[in-house]
Design a protein around this motif. Structure first.
Motif, short mmCIF file in Angstrom:
data_model
loop_
_atom_site.label_atom_id
_atom_site.label_comp_id
_atom_site.label_asym_id
_atom_site.label_seq_id
_atom_site.Cartn_x
_atom_site.Cartn_y
_atom_site.Cartn_z
N GLY B 3 -15.33 -10.76 -15.60
CA GLY B 3 -14.53 -9.61 -15.23
C GLY B 3 -14.08 -9.69 -13.78
N ILE B 4 -13.46 -8.61 -13.32
CA ILE B 4 -12.94 -8.57 -11.94
C ILE B 4 -13.68 -7.47 -11.18
CG2 ILE B 4 -10.87 -8.31 -10.54
CD1 ILE B 4 -10.66 -10.67 -12.37
N TYR B 5 -14.02 -7.78 -9.94
CA TYR B 5 -14.77 -6.85 -9.10
C TYR B 5 -14.00 -6.54 -7.83
CZ TYR B 5 -18.63 -7.93 -12.20
OH TYR B 5 -19.41 -8.07 -13.31
N LYS B 6 -14.20 -5.34 -7.30
CA LYS B 6 -13.60 -4.97 -6.02
C LYS B 6 -14.71 -4.74 -5.01
CE LYS B 6 -10.17 -2.26 -3.94
NZ LYS B 6 -9.73 -0.89 -3.68
N ASP D 9 -10.39 -6.61 -0.74
CA ASP D 9 -11.19 -7.75 -1.17
C ASP D 9 -11.49 -7.64 -2.65
OD1 ASP D 9 -11.16 -8.49 1.45
OD2 ASP D 9 -13.28 -8.18 1.84
N VAL D 10 -11.16 -8.68 -3.41
CA VAL D 10 -11.36 -8.67 -4.86
C VAL D 10 -12.08 -9.96 -5.27
CG1 VAL D 10 -10.18 -8.61 -7.11
CG2 VAL D 10 -9.25 -7.32 -5.17
N VAL D 11 -13.00 -9.84 -6.23
CA VAL D 11 -13.71 -11.01 -6.75
C VAL D 11 -13.17 -11.34 -8.14
CG1 VAL D 11 -15.95 -12.01 -7.31
CG2 VAL D 11 -15.79 -10.26 -5.55
N GLY D 12 -12.60 -12.53 -8.27
CA GLY D 12 -12.12 -12.98 -9.57
C GLY D 12 -13.09 -13.99 -10.16
N THR D 13 -13.14 -14.07 -11.49
CA THR D 13 -14.07 -15.00 -12.13
C THR D 13 -13.33 -15.85 -13.17
OG1 THR D 13 -14.63 -13.36 -13.82
CG2 THR D 13 -16.02 -13.44 -11.86
N VAL D 22 -9.10 -17.41 -8.70
CA VAL D 22 -8.18 -16.80 -7.74
C VAL D 22 -7.05 -16.11 -8.49
CG1 VAL D 22 -6.44 -17.27 -5.98
CG2 VAL D 22 -8.68 -18.38 -5.84
N LYS D 23 -6.47 -16.83 -9.45
CA LYS D 23 -5.33 -16.27 -10.21
C LYS D 23 -5.72 -14.98 -10.94
CE LYS D 23 -2.98 -20.70 -10.99
NZ LYS D 23 -2.89 -21.82 -11.96
N SER D 24 -6.91 -14.96 -11.54
CA SER D 24 -7.32 -13.76 -12.29
C SER D 24 -7.51 -12.58 -11.34
CB SER D 24 -8.60 -14.04 -13.09
OG SER D 24 -9.73 -14.05 -12.24
N ALA D 25 -8.02 -12.86 -10.13
CA ALA D 25 -8.21 -11.78 -9.15
C ALA D 25 -6.86 -11.19 -8.74
CB ALA D 25 -8.95 -12.30 -7.92
N ILE D 26 -5.90 -12.07 -8.47
CA ILE D 26 -4.56 -11.61 -8.05
C ILE D 26 -3.89 -10.84 -9.19
CG2 ILE D 26 -2.28 -12.36 -7.24
CD1 ILE D 26 -4.46 -13.04 -5.25
N ALA D 27 -3.99 -11.38 -10.40
CA ALA D 27 -3.33 -10.73 -11.54
C ALA D 27 -3.88 -9.33 -11.76
CB ALA D 27 -3.53 -11.58 -12.79
N GLU D 28 -5.22 -9.19 -11.69
CA GLU D 28 -5.82 -7.88 -11.91
C GLU D 28 -5.44 -6.91 -10.79
OE1 GLU D 28 -7.39 -6.87 -14.53
OE2 GLU D 28 -7.70 -4.86 -13.68
N LYS D 31 -2.16 -5.00 -10.97
CA LYS D 31 -1.96 -3.88 -11.89
C LYS D 31 -1.86 -2.55 -11.15
CE LYS D 31 -4.23 -5.98 -15.90
NZ LYS D 31 -5.45 -5.97 -16.75
N MET D 36 2.23 -7.34 -3.02
CA MET D 36 1.22 -8.29 -2.52
C MET D 36 1.95 -9.46 -1.88
SD MET D 36 -1.81 -8.33 -5.37
CE MET D 36 -0.73 -8.89 -6.71
N ILE D 62 -6.74 -9.88 -0.11
CA ILE D 62 -5.32 -9.82 -0.45
C ILE D 62 -4.59 -8.89 0.53
CG2 ILE D 62 -3.64 -9.15 -2.22
CD1 ILE D 62 -5.90 -9.60 -4.30
N ILE H 48 1.67 -14.97 -2.34
CA ILE H 48 1.80 -14.25 -3.61
C ILE H 48 3.25 -13.78 -3.75
CG2 ILE H 48 0.93 -12.32 -4.99
CD1 ILE H 48 -1.53 -12.24 -3.20
N GLY H 51 3.56 -10.61 -7.84
CA GLY H 51 2.24 -10.36 -8.40
C GLY H 51 1.50 -11.58 -8.89
N VAL H 53 0.18 -15.87 -7.90
CA VAL H 53 0.00 -16.88 -6.86
C VAL H 53 1.20 -17.82 -6.87
CG1 VAL H 53 -1.44 -18.77 -6.03
CG2 VAL H 53 -2.50 -16.79 -7.12
#
Lengths: 68, 68, 68, 68, 68, 68, 68, 68, 68, 68, 68, 68
Positions: B3-6, D9-13, D22-28, D31, D36, D62, H48, H51, H53
Motif C-alpha cells: 500500500g501507500i503511506y504518508k 513525504d510519501v512511502v511507495g511500495t 517511486v512510481k506507485s507513490a507518485i501515482a497515489e 489522486k 506535482m 514530492i 514529475i 502526475g 514520473v
C-alpha cells in the motif's frame, strides 16, 4: 580503555518507554556477548496501534572488549 | 506493509519526559489521521524556566496508510 | 526571543533514564549560567557494567540569553 | 519555478524494485495533489519474508505548486 | 515487532542494477541468519571498467529477530 | 510552548534574496494555516538563467499550533 | 569486487596516533575474520589523562568477502 | 589503488529508472575523462509531469585515476 | 593560522534578515571575546507572529585565537 | 563516569600531522581547564602554501568534569 | 531536464551579505562554464576583522548542462 | 580571502599514514592547479591485504583562488 573493541547494533523494544527498550536490548545482547562497556543510541522509533503507541523501539550500538 | 503511506511531522510536549511527549503527539494526531502505523523520533528539545526543565518537546514523524 | 544567546554543551548522567540525565545537566549548568531558555538533545549514550546499563548519559545543548 | 511550493513525504511500495515503488507513490499522491513538479528519494527500505525481499519501500519527498 | 533484533551490514553486488544487488545480499545473508525481517539501504556505489558500469554495489542493513 | 504542533515544509521563491524567499513562503502558508509559531531553513537553492541568478529558493519548515 | 561482503565495526586504540590505532584494529580483526578487503574510518576519539592525550581511539568499518 | 584519483559529480537522467540514469552519467563522463574506476550515488531525484514520473535523475560521484 | 583557536556558538537575532542577525551575534560576542577570526553558519531559524516573519535567528560558530 | 561534564571545541594546529595538532589543542586547553577526560575529532582541515601542506588543523571536542 | 549535467563547487565572497556572495560566485563561474541551470548552497562562512564581519563566504554547488 | 575560489576533490594514497596521503594528494593537484589555499578532509578509507593495512586513502577537498 586500552585494547580492541567490537561494535554491534541491537534493537530493543518495550511497551513503556525508550529507557526500558534500551535495557532490554543490553540484557539480551549480554546473553552472548561479554565485557560490554558502553552503548550509543542510534535511532528511536515505535509502532502505533489503534491510535496509540504500542511499542517503543531503540537501536543501540554496543561496544564490548575483545579477549586478546 | 503493501500500500501507500504518508508521513507527517508532529511536535508533542510534556512536563514530565520524552515518552509522554511522544504519546501526546500520537494521541493528538490520531484525532484527524487514521491507520497510523509507526513513528520515528526526529528531534528532542525542551524549554527551561527558572533554571529547570519546564517542558520536554519531541518531534515525531508519523507514518499512516492512505485509503485507496 | 530578541537579543543575543549563547550555546553551551553539557553532559548529564543518571542511573535511571535519559530524562533524569537531562534534568541533572540543566540543574548543574544553572549554578553558573543564568537566563537559560531552551535545550536540544545532541547525543544519548551510556555505560554498561556486569551486563546491565549502569549509567544514562545525555549531551544537551543549552541556549541562554546574554545580558547586554 | 516562480511561485510557492509545498513538500509532502510519501512511502511507495512495490514487490519488484525501487523505481516501481517511486512510481506507485507518485501515482497515489496524484489522486489528491495537483501540479506535482519534482521528487527526491529520502529513504530506501524493504521487508524480508522467508529469506527473500518481499517488498521494496521508498520514501519520496514530492514538491507541488500551490495555486495562489 | 515485540522481541529483540540484531542488525548486520552486508554489501551485495550485481552487474545489472541496484535491486538485484539488494536481492543477492539478502539471499546470501539468509544462508547463516534466520528470521530476517527488514532491510535499509545505507550506500549505493559501483565499479567502472572500460568507461562502463561493471558492477552495482549496495550496502544494506538487515534486521533479524534473535531467538530468546 | 505547551500543546501540540504540526510541521509543514514550504518552498518560497524570490528574484532578490533568501530573506524575501522566506517571507513569501511564510506569507503564502499563512493563507491556509493559522497559529504559525516558528520556522527553520532546510535548504537554499536557486535557478540560473543567462549566467545570472534568476531566482532564490528557500525550503522552510514551519511549526504551527493545532487547535485542541 | 564480485561476490558478497560483510561489514563489521571495530575500535582500535594506540598511545601514539590514529594510524597505529587503525592498524591494531585491523590486525585484531584479522584473527577471526578472513578475506578483509577495505576499511573506512567512522569516528576518531581519544582519552585524556593528566592533561595529555593518553590514547587515540579509531572506529573502523571493515569489509570482508564471505566465502560462498 | 595506488596513485592519485580525482572526483567529479555528474547528474545522469533517464525516463525509465535510476540504474539507466547512472549508466548515462558514466557513459557521458567517459567521453572526456579516462581511467574511471568507481562511482558513488549522492542523490536521487526526478521530475514529475501530468502526475507521473517523467524523468529519473541520479547524481553520481565518479573517481578516476590521474596520469602521473 | 598557527596557534590555538577556540570555538563558541552564538545565536544572533534581527527583525530584517539573516546577514543582520549574523552581524549582531558577532558584535555581541566581540564584547567579551578578542581576536575573533572566522565564523560558520550552523542553523537558520526564525519566529513568526500574526502570519509574518517577526525575527530572523542565526546560530554562528565563531573561531578566535587564544593568547598563549 | 558519574557527575556532570562540559564540552568545549578547540582547534589545534601543527606543521607535521593531525596527531600533533590534536596534542597541541589538548595541551593548550589544559592550561585553563581541569579534569579533561576525553576528546572527539570534529573536523580535519589544513592550510596550503606554495603547493604544499603548510599546516594541519584539527577541531577537537573536549569533555571535562565539572567540580560540583 | 533531459541530458547530462555536471556539478562544480565554487566559493563566492562579498563584504555585504550572503546573496551578493552567491551572485559573485555564479558570475565568476559563468566566465568559463556555459548552460548553468541551478545552484545549491553548501556552506555559509565568513571572516571577522576587528570584531566585525569583514567578509561573507558562500560555497555554492552549480549544475550546468554538458553539450553532447 | 576576497575573490572567488573553486573546490576540487582529490583522493591521495600512502602506504604509511593519513598525513602522507593528504600530502600526496596536494602535491599531485599542485601540478595542474595554482593558488591552492586550504583543504578539508572528507573521507578516510584504506585497502587491506593479507590481514594488514596496505594503503591509506584520504579524500581531500581543496580550495584554490581563480585568477580574475
Amino acid at each position: 580503555m586500552p585494547g580492541i573493541y567490537k561494535l554491534i547494533d541491537v534493537v530493543g523494544t518495550s511497551p513503556s518507554n525508550f529507557a526500558e527498550a534500551v535495557k532490554s536490548a543490553i540484557a539480551e545482547a549480554g546473553k552472548t556477548v561479554h565485557h560490554m562497556s558502553w552503548f550509543e543510541v542510534i535511532e528511536q522509533r515505535g509502532a502505533i496501534k489503534d491510535g496509540k503507541v504500542a511499542e517503543f523501539q531503540v537501536t543501540v550500538r554496543i561496544g564490548f572488549k575483545i579477549d586478546t
